[in-house]
Design a protein around this motif. Structure first.
Motif, PDB file in Angstrom:
ATOM      1  N   LEU A 631      62.029  13.045  83.581  1.00 53.15           N
ATOM      2  CA  LEU A 631      61.200  12.839  82.402  1.00 53.15           C
ATOM      3  C   LEU A 631      59.764  12.601  82.865  1.00 53.15           C
ATOM      4  O   LEU A 631      59.530  11.791  83.762  1.00 53.15           O
ATOM      5  CB  LEU A 631      61.695  11.633  81.610  1.00 53.15           C
ATOM      6  CG  LEU A 631      60.804  11.153  80.455  1.00 53.15           C
ATOM      7  CD1 LEU A 631      60.742  12.199  79.349  1.00 53.15           C
ATOM      8  CD2 LEU A 631      61.295   9.808  79.916  1.00 53.15           C
ATOM      9  N   VAL A 632      58.836  13.308  82.252  1.00 49.71           N
ATOM     10  CA  VAL A 632      57.417  13.120  82.549  1.00 49.71           C
ATOM     11  C   VAL A 632      56.761  12.449  81.343  1.00 49.71           C
ATOM     12  O   VAL A 632      56.751  13.008  80.243  1.00 49.71           O
ATOM     13  CB  VAL A 632      56.708  14.455  82.856  1.00 49.71           C
ATOM     14  CG1 VAL A 632      55.206  14.224  83.088  1.00 49.71           C
ATOM     15  CG2 VAL A 632      57.333  15.118  84.076  1.00 49.71           C
ATOM     16  N   VAL A 633      56.255  11.223  81.552  1.00 49.90           N
ATOM     17  CA  VAL A 633      55.523  10.499  80.517  1.00 49.90           C
ATOM     18  C   VAL A 633      54.053  10.571  80.893  1.00 49.90           C
ATOM     19  O   VAL A 633      53.637  10.018  81.910  1.00 49.90           O
ATOM     20  CB  VAL A 633      55.989   9.033  80.419  1.00 49.90           C
ATOM     21  CG1 VAL A 633      55.169   8.285  79.381  1.00 49.90           C
ATOM     22  CG2 VAL A 633      57.477   8.961  80.087  1.00 49.90           C
ATOM     23  N   GLN A 634      53.273  11.257  80.083  1.00 50.37           N
ATOM     24  CA  GLN A 634      51.879  11.532  80.458  1.00 50.37           C
ATOM     25  C   GLN A 634      50.902  10.914  79.463  1.00 50.37           C
ATOM     26  O   GLN A 634      50.928  11.221  78.262  1.00 50.37           O
ATOM     27  CB  GLN A 634      51.640  13.047  80.530  1.00 50.37           C
ATOM     28  CG  GLN A 634      50.319  13.451  81.127  1.00 50.37           C
ATOM     29  CD  GLN A 634      50.260  13.241  82.633  1.00 50.37           C
ATOM     30  OE1 GLN A 634      51.288  13.103  83.294  1.00 50.37           O
ATOM     31  NE2 GLN A 634      49.058  13.221  83.185  1.00 50.37           N
ATOM     32  N   GLY A 635      50.067  10.004  79.991  1.00 49.67           N
ATOM     33  CA  GLY A 635      48.944   9.530  79.196  1.00 49.67           C
ATOM     34  C   GLY A 635      47.897  10.640  79.134  1.00 49.67           C
ATOM     35  O   GLY A 635      47.335  11.027  80.160  1.00 49.67           O
ATOM     36  N   MET A 636      47.627  11.143  77.941  1.00 54.15           N
ATOM     37  CA  MET A 636      46.815  12.359  77.806  1.00 54.15           C
ATOM     38  C   MET A 636      45.323  12.097  77.978  1.00 54.15           C
ATOM     39  O   MET A 636      44.535  13.037  78.059  1.00 54.15           O
ATOM     40  CB  MET A 636      47.081  13.007  76.443  1.00 54.15           C
ATOM     41  CG  MET A 636      48.543  13.421  76.242  1.00 54.15           C
ATOM     42  SD  MET A 636      49.172  14.488  77.572  1.00 54.15           S
ATOM     43  CE  MET A 636      48.221  15.987  77.253  1.00 54.15           C
TER      44      MET A 636
END
Length: 707
Positions: A631-636
């Protein structure tokens, strides 16, 4: 405290403020070495009681406060070493070899002082319970520890000792001692930063002499030391052993695993691959007693002789034993000063020499070189600087670790784990559910997950967070820092501390290290979560560059110092830039703790490592075997990288990954913790359900379903 030092190291005297020999408050333990070497026989005869002196990581008679106190206070002393499989399983084969040599010398040294070393096998609490009854002991002395497992063992022994001595007129407790480096009255007086410690100019405590040890005067079977093969069988044949398949994982370096993985995928290799098994010839009286021939060992006198050779490296020598030490210095000097810990670190960890003995010998030699003076501009020999810096650094981190165990004012209860001799901080929240490990980014520490630990634990998980070597309040030794080294640290932590496969969560450089861990040791990871991870995707990669030997250059030396100056002057703004949505989360506490750690000894060595980081192993190479479990959780709004581009590359070139875009910067877990916690808890439940489904299918012979 007044110090009177004569030219000979064994002539040192300490004039103490108090003659109280009580060890119940180790910080206040003071003893006159000259007066304690031998109490008058008539006076000792008046003393009643038998003391057991339990040896663990203090395998010496030189500069041993516990031995000094026991000899001064009791008519009979029984030195004891327990081969406890729970404690021995932490040691590598090389350290086990070193241990046996050290114990052999300790036994010989005690015999020279009309005593002996009692050898027993089994759990420490059971062995000591039986021994207390056998010798009618009234006191148990042992060195204070900071490692969680060691403290747990001491507490178990304390409970047993209290029960077995409950018939005495007053309650008995284990008496803990330590070898104080600084003349500190109380741990409360320890400054918050190493910079403040240097400003305070706290007096140093000089080493003690070996006292006349009172004979046990008991008819005991003193036991025999095991052979190395027997010791290995003893460790492997107990219920506390690690899974054999997991144990073997620790025997191969990340670089070798990576090389084999590349060969299997028929990918060309670029970079230097060097063998670690070069044959070498050792002298008959060599202090390099292990099979590798890379570390100093033996007894205290042998290690002191090697230390003398090390300090005098610049002088050259015609002595064969000293020349062997000089040859190893050149091999071990991976960076300026790194050879000292590489050669002497394991001996110091086992307590064959005390840290303050090393300091004393180094300063004594420096004064000999300079007509009795110490220059305010630094040491005249690089080997003196390396030895002094190493032991002072080790002492600082040991004191910080001890303070964290005794005066815990942090957000979470901190534990200590020793990895390759270095002290590592970690914490755990929760007592049931799947295991989760949180890994911070560059410049951070376990408390960066301050609002994630409880939140994820409340979702039914057991949550660990670790401060990597070189960061926060974990030790910062003089070694070469690499991403592969940190991955090996995570591997060993999971095997030794967690003890089961984990859901691994990493932020920034911690995400890249986590990806290496998962890619090289997939059996240890259930799933992987990358939060604004470092590392790149390389479409159609044709080669994987293996890391070359990394040495410090003049440019990296200067760059680290300029970078440190910039970080200290701008740390607040740098951190706030990483929190574009909720700037208030970059609060004073977080910034101050980052600033505090920037003054720790060894921080420049870590910063030099920035310039040699190898982030060229593609993420798509590392993640290719983790289909459906990433899972990739990315702060945009990450100011450090282009989040949209990175997500696009990961989605296109990494099969089966899931992504979540959130309105946050580089540290989404700390900027919007509630949102990230809910995402992680949902993810863990989903992965666990899939794993349970697979197990069910396998148990009913249905084959392995696709995730």
């Amino acid at each position: 405290m007044a110090l009177f030092v004569s030219p000979h190291p064994l002539s040192i005297r300490l004039l103490s403020r108090s003659s109280d020999l009580s060890l119940r408050n180790p910080c206040r333990f003071r003893l006159s070495a000259s007066s304690s070497t031998a109490a008058p026989a008539a006076e000792r005869d008046k003393r009643n009681g038998v003391a057991i002196l339990w040896y663990k990581h203090d395998l010496r008679v030189d500069d041993h406060p516990g031995l000094v106190a026991a000899a001064a206070r009791y008519r009979s002393v029984v030195p004891l070493y327990v081969f406890d499989h729970r404690l021995l399983s932490r040691f590598s084969d090389e350290v086990l070899e070193l241990l046996l040599h050290a114990l052999s010398d300790l036994k010989y040294s005690l015999r020279e002082h009309s005593s002996d070393l009692l050898i027993r096998y089994g759990s420490a609490e059971k062995v000591i319970q039986e021994l207390v009854k056998e010798v009618n002991a009234t006191c148990l002395l042992t060195e204070e520890e900071v490692e969680y497992d060691m403290m747990k063992t001491i507490n178990a022994v304390r409970e047993t000792f209290a029960k077995v001595t409950s018939h005495l007129e007053r309650n008995r407790d284990i008496e803990l001692w330590r070898t104080p480096f600084y003349d500190l009255e109380n741990l409360e007086d320890l400054p918050l930063s190493h910079e403040d410690l240097k400003k305070h100019e706290i007096p140093l405590v000089s080493p003690f002499l070996c006292p006349a040890v009172p004979a046990a005067q008991l008819n005991l079977d003193w036991g025999h030391l095991p052979t190395f093969d027997y010791l290995k069988e003893f460790i492997n044949g107990n219920t506390y052993k690690l899974k054999r398949s997991w144990t073997s994982l620790k025997e191969t370096s990340a670089e070798n695993i990576l090389q084999k993985a590349i060969v299997r995928s028929e990918t060309s290799i670029t970079g230097d691959v060097q063998s670690n098994h070069a044959s070498r010839k050792r002298m008959d009286n060599s202090v390099f007693v292990t099979q590798s021939g890379k570390i100093v060992g033996g007894g205290t006198l042998a290690v002191l002789n090697a230390l003398a050779a090390y300090l005098r490296y610049l002088e050259g020598t015609a002595r064969g034993d000293w020349q062997e030490v000089h040859d190893r210095i050149r091999e071990a000097e991976s960076r300026d000063g790194a050879s000292f810990y590489a050669l002497f670190g394991p001996a110091l960890s086992l307590g064959i020499l005390s840290r303050r003995r090393v300091y004393y010998e180094a300063i004594k030699y420096e004064k000999e070189r300079n007509a009795g003076f110490l220059s305010p501009f630094g040491y005249s020999a690089s080997t003196v600087a390396a030895a002094v810096d190493a032991v002072c650094s080790m002492e600082w981190y040991w004191l910080m670790a001890l303070k964290s165990q005794k005066i815990n004012r942090g957000m979470h209860s901190v534990r200590i784990w020793r990895w390759k001799g270095h002290l590592i901080q970690y914490t755990i929240i929760g007592d049931k559910g799947p295991a989760v490990l949180l890994v911070h980014g560059f410049g951070a520490f376990l408390e960066h997950f301050r609002d994630n630990l409880v939140g994820i634990s409340d979702g039914g998980n057991r949550v660990w967070a670790i401060t990597l070597l070189g960061f926060g309040r974990s030790e910062k030794p003089n070694i070469v820092y690499t991403e592969l080294m940190w991955a090996e640290l995570l591997r060993d932590f999971v095997i030794e501390v967690v003890g089961e496969p984990i859901h691994l969560v990493g932020n920034s450089i911690g995400g890249y290290v986590a990806a290496i861990f998962a890619g090289l040791w997939p059996t240890l990871a259930k799933s992987l979560v990358l939060m604004n991870s470092a590392g790149d995707v390389v479409p159609g990669y044709s080669s994987i560059p293996l890391p070359k030997e990394r040495r410090t250059s003049g440019a990296t030396w200067l760059g680290a110092r300029l970078l440190l100056f910039y970080l200290r002057s701008s740390i607040g703004q740098i951190v706030r830039n990483c929190y574009p949505v909720k700037t208030e989360r970059a609060d004073k506490w977080l910034i101050n703790e980052m600033l505090r750690s920037s003054y720790d000894p060894g921080v420049l060595v870590v910063l030099e490592g920035i310039f040699s980081f190898n982030l060229s192993i593609p993420l798509n190479f590392l993640l290719k075997g983790f289909n459906g479990k990433v899972l990739v959780v990315q702060g945009m709004k990450d100011p450090i990288s282009n989040s949209k581009s990175k997500l696009a590359m990961l989605t296109e070139h990494c099969m089966g990954i899931l992504t979540r875009e959130i309105d946050a910067g580089h540290c989404p877990h700390d900027e919007v913790p509630e949102l990230v916690n809910s995402i992680l808890c949902e993810w863990i439940v989903e992965v666990e359900d899939k794993l349970h489904h697979i197990e069910s299918c396998l148990s009913f012979g249905g084959g392995t379903p696709k995730l």
